[in-house]
Design a protein around this motif. Structure first.
Motif, short mmCIF file in Angstrom:
data_model
loop_
_atom_site.label_atom_id
_atom_site.label_comp_id
_atom_site.label_asym_id
_atom_site.label_seq_id
_atom_site.Cartn_x
_atom_site.Cartn_y
_atom_site.Cartn_z
N LYS A 25 17.17 43.94 -4.20
CA LYS A 25 16.19 44.10 -5.28
C LYS A 25 14.77 43.91 -4.77
O LYS A 25 13.86 44.66 -5.15
N GLN A 62 11.99 46.86 -4.83
CA GLN A 62 10.74 46.71 -5.58
C GLN A 62 9.52 47.01 -4.70
O GLN A 62 8.58 47.67 -5.14
N GLN A 100 9.40 50.71 -4.13
CA GLN A 100 9.01 51.43 -5.35
C GLN A 100 7.49 51.38 -5.55
O GLN A 100 6.88 52.39 -5.93
N ASN A 152 12.18 46.40 -18.70
CA ASN A 152 11.21 47.11 -17.87
C ASN A 152 10.23 47.91 -18.71
O ASN A 152 9.95 49.09 -18.44
#
Length: 583
Positions: free
Chosen positions: A327, A331, A334, A540
């Motif tokens: 994760k 992140q 991203q 989100n």
């Protein structure tokens, strides 16, 4: 975002009169018109004998059992590959095979599929029979290498084949040319389950179990693995897959599942008795996949294989730690990807290009598939994210949108530009590829040109389909339970979602980026209804826009969910999309 209610035609439908009208509406909108298509018992499954190559595969397996040959399962490095590998080892062992092992290559060292390098590694264990699961249909060189070393190969796979098939002793894949099997949507674990079911049937006919004093295994024992692999691989949930997943869920809810699955559920905080298909896809699947993305999927397979609850819990914790690491990596990637997209020149209409190819040298090649999926969701464009592999090559993972068969698009690019792509393969909605790093600019131009030819402006418009509106009486626990119990829902058989206008009674951010709300329904005329309010959450959310004191009336797209907290259950709306209401 364009919100559209799904359309349906009730003409020619044949449902039981007692079927709830809401369910009827939902099923019709998914193209289901006959009561028989809702059957979820194993008796609705087509016979394994209708799958091309399965009888040959069974004959080879029977011979291997009689002669007690050394069998090696060669799997893929995702949740489908992990469940397929575990299923093969467990079922073959239960049927009396004494020498069964598995090998799943590290994706970073050996690449995908039965490569010649994997065959060399496998040869160190001196197997006489190799069985691929969830891979192999494109492994022409690897199968040739195995043949040259005297190993028989059975390929079990569900991926789309290329122009040529491997020279395997048997190929079991419903997507191979000439296969009459009614469904082309089985996951790799589903194909493995079918082969093993056919084998069990043949061994019963041969009186093997009685003569050798071996308890005849019940294939339903392993439907927990089949359900997990099927949902995690995001294959379309046609009737066959719905039956397999439903039966697997029923076994897990009843407590009949592998210790590893129980441990993963515990780690994920999921109540097995209330398990739904989305839990398999969003809670268990990522934890298994994390091992293959960052390290070695063998850890996930061991978690599924072990019969020791403590060892299962220990490996589940390791998988959870890997998932947490994944994760963080994702992140960071991203954030970098969004910066890249923001710098891309827009069209005169202010739109990003019809396809996005993204690359950063430091990106983790095990996570680029997830990155492509996230960027696709944000921009509604086909996306390929690349990371560096070995020998100057880039490894790309793609995700597509409705209207574009991504593997066929790559095939067209490869045909029009010989030598541009080293290799590729995959499905309609996801594919992988390799190419030389210096060829990335040329590939990007060719790919974007190909996508522009195939997709219209309407295809590039993000849409969210709903099942219409619910009346206030349907905003209830009873409706939520009705929908939960009449799944499973998933790919191409989407979980019901609805649209409606609500008054915002409360709103706040929780967990840094999730919008927690209390909503009250608003009538079609815009009148607020006397209602205490319903809890809702939007994961989100865009925290730059929400919470907002300017918008007390909102238009929501939502799913009904049952929230469980400290033993109490309550209705909760899972927000999919939210915007200010026109009322």
């Amino acid at each position: 975002m364009l919100i559209e209610a799904r359309t349906f035609d009730a003409l020619g439908s044949d449902f039981d009169e007692q079927l709830d009208p809401l369910l009827k509406r939902i099923y019709l909108a998914r193209g289901v018109t006959q009561q028989a298509a809702l059957e979820r018992q194993l008796t609705c499954l087509p016979s394994p004998s209708t799958m091309l190559g399965i009888n040959t595969g069974v004959a080879i397996l029977v011979e291997a059992l009689i002669e007690q040959k050394r069998v090696l399962i060669v799997g893929d490095f995702d949740a489908d590959g992990a469940t397929s590998s575990a299923l093969m080892v467990l079922a073959l062992t239960a049927m009396g095979y004494q020498h069964v092992d598995f090998l799943v290559p590290n994706r970073f060292d050996y690449g995908y599929g039965l490569t010649p390098e994997i065959v060399d590694l496998a040869a160190e264990r001196e197997p006489q029979l190799l069985i691929t699961v969830d891979n192999g249909i494109s492994s022409l060189e690897g199968v040739d290498k195995a043949n040259s070393l005297g190993m028989q190969v059975i390929v079990t796979d569900h991926h789309l084949p290329g122009a040529s098939l491997p020279d395997a002793a048997a190929i079991v894949n419903p997507n191979q040319p000439g296969c009459p099997f009614v469904s082309k949507n089985l996951a790799g674990v589903g194909v493995a389950f079918y082969l093993l079911s056919a084998l069990r049937g043949q061994l019963r006919t041969n009186n093997w179990f009685v003569e050798n004093n071996i308890p005849e295994p019940n294939m339903a024992t392993w439907l927990d693995l089949v359900a997990l692999g099927t949902v995690a691989d995001v294959v379309p949930l046609d009737q066959i897959n719905r039956a397999l997943v439903h039966q697997g869920l029923m076994r897990i809810r009843a407590g009949y599942c592998r210790p590893g699955i129980k441990a993963l559920l515990t780690i994920a905080g999921k109540n097995p008795q209330r398990l739904v298909a989305t839990d398999l896809g969003f809670a268990l699947g990522p934890r298994l996949n994390a091992a293959g993305r960052l390290d070695d999927i063998s850890l996930g397979i061991q978690c599924l294989l072990t019969g020791d609850p403590q060892l299962a819990m220990d490996t589940a914790r390791e998988l959870d730690e890997l998932n947490q690491d994944r994760k963080v990596i994702e992140q960071d990637m991203q954030r970098e990807a969004l910066k890249i997209v923001e710098q891309i020149p827009l069209s005169l209409d202010g739109e990003v290009p019809p396809a996005l190819c993204l690359f950063q040298p430091e990106w983790h090649q095990g996570v680029v598939g997830l990155l492509a999926s996230r960027i696709k969701e944000k921009y509604h464009r086909p996306v390929i994210a690349f990371a560096r592999g070995d020998n100057g090559q880039l490894k790309g993972s793609s995700r597509s949108i409705p209207g574009l068969h991504i593997r066929d698009a790559l095939d067209a690019v490869a045909a029009q530009n010989p030598g541009l792509i080293s290799k590729f393969g995959g499905h309609a909605m996801a594919a992988g590829l390799s190419l030389d790093e210096d060829k990335l600019p040329a590939f990007k131009e060719a790919f974007q040109r190909q996508v522009a030819q195939l997709l219209s402006a309407d295809d590039l418009q993000a849409k969210i389909a709903t099942d219409g509106e619910l009346i206030q009486q349907q905003l209830s626990m009873q409706t939520a339970e009705l929908l939960r119990d009449n799944g499973p829902w998933g790919q191409l058989f989407p979980e019901p979602c609805f649209e409606g206008d609500f008054e915002v009674l409360q709103q706040r951010i929780v967990g840094e980026k999730h919008l927690k709300l209390v909503l009250a329904p608003v009538s079609e005329s815009g009148q607020k209804q006397p209602y205490a309010g319903i809890d809702a959450i939007w994961f989100n959310a865009d925290t730059a826009l929400w919470p907002s004191s300017h918008h007390r009336l909102v238009r929501c797209v939502y799913r009904l969910d049952i929230n469980e907290y400290r033993g109490q259950q309550s209705l909760q709306l899972m927000i999919q999309f939210l915007e200010p209401s026109a009322h």
